[in-house]
Design a protein around this motif. Sequence first.
Motif, short mmCIF file in Angstrom:
data_model
loop_
_atom_site.label_atom_id
_atom_site.label_comp_id
_atom_site.label_asym_id
_atom_site.label_seq_id
_atom_site.Cartn_x
_atom_site.Cartn_y
_atom_site.Cartn_z
N UNK A 49 -5.31 -4.38 10.34
CA UNK A 49 -6.69 -3.89 10.24
C UNK A 49 -7.27 -4.35 8.91
N UNK A 50 -8.56 -4.70 8.94
CA UNK A 50 -9.18 -5.23 7.71
C UNK A 50 -10.56 -4.64 7.47
N UNK A 51 -10.57 -3.43 7.09
CA UNK A 51 -9.53 -2.45 7.26
C UNK A 51 -10.21 -1.24 7.85
N UNK A 52 -9.44 -0.35 8.43
CA UNK A 52 -10.09 0.83 9.00
C UNK A 52 -10.66 1.68 7.87
N UNK A 53 -11.81 2.32 8.16
CA UNK A 53 -12.56 3.03 7.11
C UNK A 53 -11.86 4.36 6.86
N UNK A 54 -10.92 4.33 5.96
CA UNK A 54 -9.97 5.41 5.74
C UNK A 54 -10.60 6.76 5.44
N UNK A 55 -11.61 6.86 4.56
CA UNK A 55 -12.17 8.17 4.25
C UNK A 55 -12.87 8.85 5.43
N UNK A 56 -13.26 8.07 6.45
CA UNK A 56 -13.98 8.63 7.59
C UNK A 56 -13.06 8.95 8.76
N UNK A 57 -11.80 8.57 8.68
CA UNK A 57 -10.86 8.80 9.77
C UNK A 57 -9.91 9.94 9.41
N UNK A 82 0.17 1.77 -5.62
CA UNK A 82 0.25 2.54 -4.38
C UNK A 82 0.18 1.73 -3.09
N UNK A 83 -0.14 0.43 -3.14
CA UNK A 83 -0.23 -0.34 -1.90
C UNK A 83 0.81 -1.46 -1.91
N UNK A 84 1.04 -2.04 -0.75
CA UNK A 84 2.05 -3.09 -0.59
C UNK A 84 1.47 -4.49 -0.72
N UNK A 99 -9.96 8.45 0.00
CA UNK A 99 -9.13 7.27 0.24
C UNK A 99 -7.72 7.50 -0.31
N UNK A 100 -7.63 7.97 -1.53
CA UNK A 100 -6.31 8.19 -2.14
C UNK A 100 -5.50 9.20 -1.35
N UNK A 101 -6.14 10.29 -0.96
CA UNK A 101 -5.43 11.32 -0.21
C UNK A 101 -5.01 10.81 1.16
#
Length: 326
Positions: free
Chosen positions: A101-109, A215-217, A156-158
């Motif tokens: 994914x590039x990239x899924x909108x993490x704070x909204x999911x 925190x990311x790969x 996003x961090x959480x």
Amino acid sequence: MNPEKPLHDLAGHDAFSRTFQHGQLTIGFISPASGYPDSPFPGLSDQAEIVQSLDRSDAAALWLRDVPFYDPSFGDTGQVLDPLVYAGWLAALTQRIAIGTAGFVTPLREPVITAKQITTADQLLGGRFLAGMASGDRPTEYPAFGVDFATRVERYREAVALIKTLTSVSFPRLKTEHFGHLRGDIDLVPKPAASRIPIIAIGRAGQSLEWLGEHVDAWIWHGDAQRMSEVVPHWREVTASRGFVPFGYGAMFDLDTDANAPLQTGRVLHGGRHALKAFFARQRDAGVNHVALNLKPTRRPALEVIAELQEYVLPEFAVGEDPAAM
């Protein structure tokens, strides 16, 4: 830690290792991997044929964008389809290419449901899923979800922490401010098919490079392709204590019909295959590990572009099936 060694728990992750490897540059494509220069909406009728062509090629990954709404001020809807549902469909069409994914909108999911969807996709793909996470760059979408745009950095961090924990720890414990509370009495199923789900930052997501480096790969940025190699030294500096943490970027791309056309950079990477091949070789030597090509600007048929790249460019930037043997 030796900076040439991969992150220890992803060393045996085949899809991650074929997409990202120290001293190598691989090439992927951003879905729908076809041109739609005059419209925000791509045609999707030929997607099966395009995807299967990429799967037979030396392309490392196919990246799925997450665009919940059509915002006329942005003028692009990506592949339109929800990326995690789409990934399930792609599992039935492909055998080897990594799906990210590039990239899924993490704070909204909602992260628990997202974690479930990610591990489901990974199981269907046989461990080929790469979780690219973004914060979203369209403030107009946030009110529709009842989310304050100003909280996206913390959310996003959480969400990253919660998804990581749910997909890699049994009966986890974790408390978050914006999302849920895990008390150790329930466990997410399924777990990933591979060792774990690689977490990749797409864009900056409002974070410092130092936070991303911890925190990311992997990190995939965007912008003028000519300047991407300039980012590498700082990224290597902030990730030095962890070993090899890959860097790549996404770029709008248009392959000229003239194989000898010079390369033009800027908003769109445009040129003939000879200049393109030489450019990517220089970027590989500078430490760029992956380039995701977005064919939106091209007017040539997608299968024609993919075939030319496969014949003359992609094999030069492919990683073998057994990275440990290289």
